[in-house]
Design an enzyme around this catalytic site. Structure first.
Site, PDB file in Angstrom:
ATOM      1  N   GLU A 113      37.777  57.494  41.260  1.00  0.00           N
ATOM      2  CA  GLU A 113      38.084  56.238  41.961  1.00  0.00           C
ATOM      3  C   GLU A 113      39.121  56.541  43.025  1.00  0.00           C
ATOM      4  O   GLU A 113      40.023  57.357  42.810  1.00  0.00           O
ATOM      5  CB  GLU A 113      38.712  55.209  41.009  1.00  0.00           C
ATOM      6  CG  GLU A 113      37.832  54.761  39.881  1.00  0.00           C
ATOM      7  CD  GLU A 113      38.535  53.727  38.983  1.00  0.00           C
ATOM      8  OE1 GLU A 113      39.598  53.197  39.358  1.00  0.00           O
ATOM      9  OE2 GLU A 113      38.007  53.469  37.887  1.00  0.00           O
TER      10      GLU A 113
ATOM     11  N   GLU B  61      40.257  55.194  31.943  1.00  0.00           N
ATOM     12  CA  GLU B  61      41.710  55.379  32.007  1.00  0.00           C
ATOM     13  C   GLU B  61      42.388  55.179  30.643  1.00  0.00           C
ATOM     14  O   GLU B  61      43.113  54.194  30.428  1.00  0.00           O
ATOM     15  CB  GLU B  61      42.336  54.456  33.052  1.00  0.00           C
ATOM     16  CG  GLU B  61      41.905  54.804  34.459  1.00  0.00           C
ATOM     17  CD  GLU B  61      42.668  54.037  35.538  1.00  0.00           C
ATOM     18  OE1 GLU B  61      43.290  53.004  35.214  1.00  0.00           O
ATOM     19  OE2 GLU B  61      42.644  54.482  36.688  1.00  0.00           O
TER      20      GLU B  61
HETATM   21  C1  GLA Z   1      41.966  51.329  37.838  1.00  0.00           C
HETATM   22  C2  GLA Z   1      40.705  50.997  37.081  1.00  0.00           C
HETATM   23  C3  GLA Z   1      39.702  50.234  37.864  1.00  0.00           C
HETATM   24  C4  GLA Z   1      40.369  49.230  38.767  1.00  0.00           C
HETATM   25  C5  GLA Z   1      41.343  49.938  39.672  1.00  0.00           C
HETATM   26  C6  GLA Z   1      42.023  49.041  40.678  1.00  0.00           C
HETATM   27  O1  GLA Z   1      42.068  52.598  38.287  1.00  0.00           O
HETATM   28  O2  GLA Z   1      40.091  52.131  36.519  1.00  0.00           O
HETATM   29  O3  GLA Z   1      38.851  49.576  36.944  1.00  0.00           O
HETATM   30  O4  GLA Z   1      41.038  48.291  37.991  1.00  0.00           O
HETATM   31  O5  GLA Z   1      42.342  50.495  38.877  1.00  0.00           O
HETATM   32  O6  GLA Z   1      42.919  49.736  41.482  1.00  0.00           O
END
Ligand code: GLA
Length: 713
Positions: A328, A179
């Site tokens: 994710e 991210e």
């Molecule tokens: C982000 C991160 C993950 C985790 C999630 C929790 O998207 O990439 O490592 O912290 O949030 O929602």
């Protein structure tokens, strides 16, 4: 809810016609001959657990039909516990253990979480915020994205990982970092921004001219005098800063890509996980060097707004114009909102299938198991710290079973659309720098146009202004505030070739330097429109409108338009005070919502150009008016819904085949986002690939949050 399906016979004809005219072939994100075409996955952190417990976890994963795990993206201190001391044995064993359970691996480079030894020994690698405060260890993303020393370490760990795992048959791809988000304002970033400006403008005189720096004595004598800020500055500077940040994330990626590509098999893809509408940088710039797109699908509010979530899938698909991965998503809830309410039972499955319907080829949950400690102890998981499943495990297991069943039919398929919405970062930034009306959220305006477009056509592409336009019957630009001559030329050509172009408010106001265009909005498109914006007004009240689209209101933004050509038609006008009599508050009534300037003035213009059309909407219209304008354009363009007449809240997605594996395929995914049951009639018998009945059906009963995945017999 029971509905009858009108135009049934036309549906399949429309479907195959639509396929026949599509100009460019899309494809799956990944095509591994030995892996399932649609993958279920989870983020797994073996480094957090004793090795003796891995097998238990992997057994539970296999039972849930998990095909892929993403590992290592925060494991730098375990992979390189001290400088140059690389330890990959544990990861070899973790990957091998996963393989024994038929689970493949996406490897994360760990650069979002540098180890303490690194930032302690080389403090110049730490990020500075806009006010020159240096980050500290203990959180993540505390690195400078420009610092040469950090780049060196990032390259080295990526290279060592690639040498070690680049030919591992069980590693299917790479996620760079995690991210991308915060730029740094450290000395290296400032220096590089100045050199970037120098290269772009050639001379400081040219920069002064383009930025109009005589304003407030901003005139610069050399590039090093230029402030480096992301707020409260000349918007021309802010726009260039965003572009510099975008280029920097791109070359930050290339630094690691060059290390991986040299040593890894070409079958291993390289991506990074993105954050939807986040506007910190231009995703199209960064994705120009990545193989596939991926995003992290979290519900940022109390309500799962499926249309808005679907739009984000479409946005992500547009980064590479092909299928993508959900890297994710939440197993029931997150931990970072004010109140982290859970999804309802059934909604996890609903969301998973929506992702597939919009072109994802993988859905991975974050995370597999609660970490024993750390900042995210309350986050949703599939398995608790005790190693046993939590209640949502069963629903995810069902999703896994269904992916396995429907996967072969979905292989080689992707969504195809006749309508596209343009997402332009320059324009979104330019509007955000000077909103003028606090509620004018550029993404909100995008979604206001997306909603009826999606509802009526049931398939929308979200594309860059630089993407090919041909093949789209309708092109919607909700707020192309910044317009280059090149973009204007391409849009004019699109209309002259028979396309239908719909421009939203604030379009065509600025050039690429964020300077006001020498002609009124929509700038270079004003001549084609045969009309222009005489003045814009920010609103905090409803302004009534009447016209061919019906009566309604505008709020937040209203432009006073005028026609400059006799064949430009006024579609909608603002009301006139006292024109009608009746209940106060209704359109056109009383004093509410009239400012005098707008009385009886044009609000929406349209002009037919050969077989094409250009329409300019000068106000933030209410939903009903946006519905009507969208319906009219789609009808004129001959864009049909995929499955007409479905009950409200039932989403229709279609993936059709391209290439060898997908030839002739067409799969419908129906999702009932309602909390009560819905009934859908099909135009022809189809088989529900995830249903209990093995024969073809002509109707589908969907329970609350129910899903059907249908293919022709
Ligand atoms: C982000 C991160 C993950 C985790 C999630 C929790 O998207 O990439 O490592 O912290 O949030 O929602």
């Amino acid at each position: 809810m029971r509905i009858s399906c009108r135009h049934a016979a036309n549906v399949f004809i429309a479907l195959f016609l639509a396929l026949a005219v599509r100009p460019c072939l899309r494809s799956q994100a990944t095509n591994y001959p030995d892996k399932p075409p649609v993958l279920l996955g989870a983020a797994w952190y073996p480094e957090q657990w004793p090795e003796s417990r891995w097998d238990q976890d992997l057994t539970l994963m296999e039972a849930a039909h998990i095909d892929v795990v993403r590992v290592a993206e925060f494991a730098w201190s375990t992979m390189e516990p001290s400088e140059g001391n690389y330890q990959f044995d544990w990861l070899d064993r973790a990957i091998a253990a996963a393989a024994r359970h038929h689970i493949c691996v996406v490897l994360g480079t760990p650069t979002a979480a540098p180890p303490a030894w690194l930032t302690t020994k080389y403090p110049e690698t730490l990020r500075w915020n806009e006010f020159d405060r240096r980050d500290e260890h203990g959180n993540r993303q505390q690195f400078s994205f420009t610092d040469p020393k950090y780049r060196q370490f990032a390259h080295a760990i990526a290279e060592q990982m690639a040498i070690h795992f680049g030919h591992n048959p069980n590693v299917v791809g790479w996620q760079l970092d995690n991210e991308y988000a915060n730029p740094s304002f450290d000395p290296s970033a400032k220096e590089q921004f100045h050199r970037w400006l120098e290269k772009k403008y050639g001379s400081v005189a040219e920069l002064n001219r383009r930025w109009a720096t005589a304003y407030w004595s901003q005139t610069y004598d050399n590039f090093d005098e230029i402030p480096v800020r992301e707020n409260d500055e000349n918007p021309a500077l802010l726009l260039d800063w965003k572009r510099f940040v975008s280029e920097t994330w791109k070359n930050y990626s290339e630094n690691q890509i060059s290390a991986i590509r040299t040593h890894a098999d070409p079958r291993q893809f390289i991506t990074t996980n993105t954050m939807g509408w986040f506007d910190g940088f231009d995703e199209y710039t960064v994705h120009s060097v990545l193989d596939i797109a991926a995003w992290d699908d979290y519900i940022g509010s109390d309500k799962y707004d499926y249309v808005s979530n679907g739009a984000t899938h479409d946005l992500t698909r547009g980064y590479k114009n092909k299928n993508f991965w959900v890297m994710e998503t939440e197993p029931a809830f997150v931990n970072w909102r004010k109140t982290n309410t859970p999804l309802w039972r059934g909604q996890i499955r609903d969301m998973a299938w929506q992702a597939i319907g919009h072109g994802s080829d993988a859905v991975e949950y974050w995370q597999w198991r609660s970490a024993p400690n750390g900042q995210e102890e309350y986050h949703g998981v599939l398995v608790g710290a005790d190693g046993t499943p939590v209640p949502d495990y069963a629903e995810i297991q069902q999703v896994g079973e269904e992916f396995a069943k429907a996967g072969p039919a979905l292989a080689g398929t992707s969504p195809h659309s006749d309508a596209a919405l343009v997402n332009d970062y320059d324009s979104r930034w330019a509007i955000s720098f000077q909103r003028h009306s606090a509620n004018f959220d550029p993404v909100g305006e995008m979604l206001a146009f997306y909603r009826p477009l999606r509802e009526k056509s049931q398939s929308v592409d979200v594309i860059s202004i630089n993407a090919p336009f041909d093949g789209y019957k309708v092109l919607v630009l909700p707020g192309l505030n910044v317009i280059s001559q090149k973009a204007a030329d391409r849009l004019m050509e699109y209309v002259r070739n028979g396309g239908r172009l719909l421009l939203g408010p604030r379009s065509g106001m600025k050039d690429e330097f964020d300077a006001l265009q020498p002609e009124r909005q929509p700038g270079a498109l004003a001549a084609l429109l045969g009309g222009r914006v005489d003045q814009f007004y920010a609103l905090d009240y409803d302004v009534p409108l009447t016209g061919d689209l019906g009566s309604g209101t505008a709020n937040i933004w209203a432009e006073q338009l005028s026609t400059q050509s006799s064949d430009t038609k006024v579609v909608e006008r603002y009301g006139v005070k006292g024109q009608n009599s009746g209940a106060p508050g209704a359109p056109g009534f009383g004093a509410t919502g009239l400012n005098g300037w707008l009385d009886d003035q044009p609000a929406v213009l349209t002009r037919k150009v050969g077989k094409g059309r250009i329409t300019y909407v000068g106000a933030w219209l209410d939903d009903a008016l946006l519905d009507n304008i969208t319906a009219g354009l789609l009808e004129e363009a001959g864009v049909q819904p995929i499955l007409p007449g479905v009950p409200k809240g039932v989403e229709v997605c279609r993936r059709t085949g391209d290439g060898k594996t997908g030839q002739g395929k067409s799969v419908l995914i129906l999702i009932n986002h309602n909390s009560d049951a819905a009934h859908v009639s099909l135009p022809a018998p189809m088989r529900n690939l995830i249903g209990s009945q093995s024969t073809a059906v002509s109707t589908v009963d969907l329970p609350a949050y129910g899903v059907a995945v249908l293919a022709k017999e």
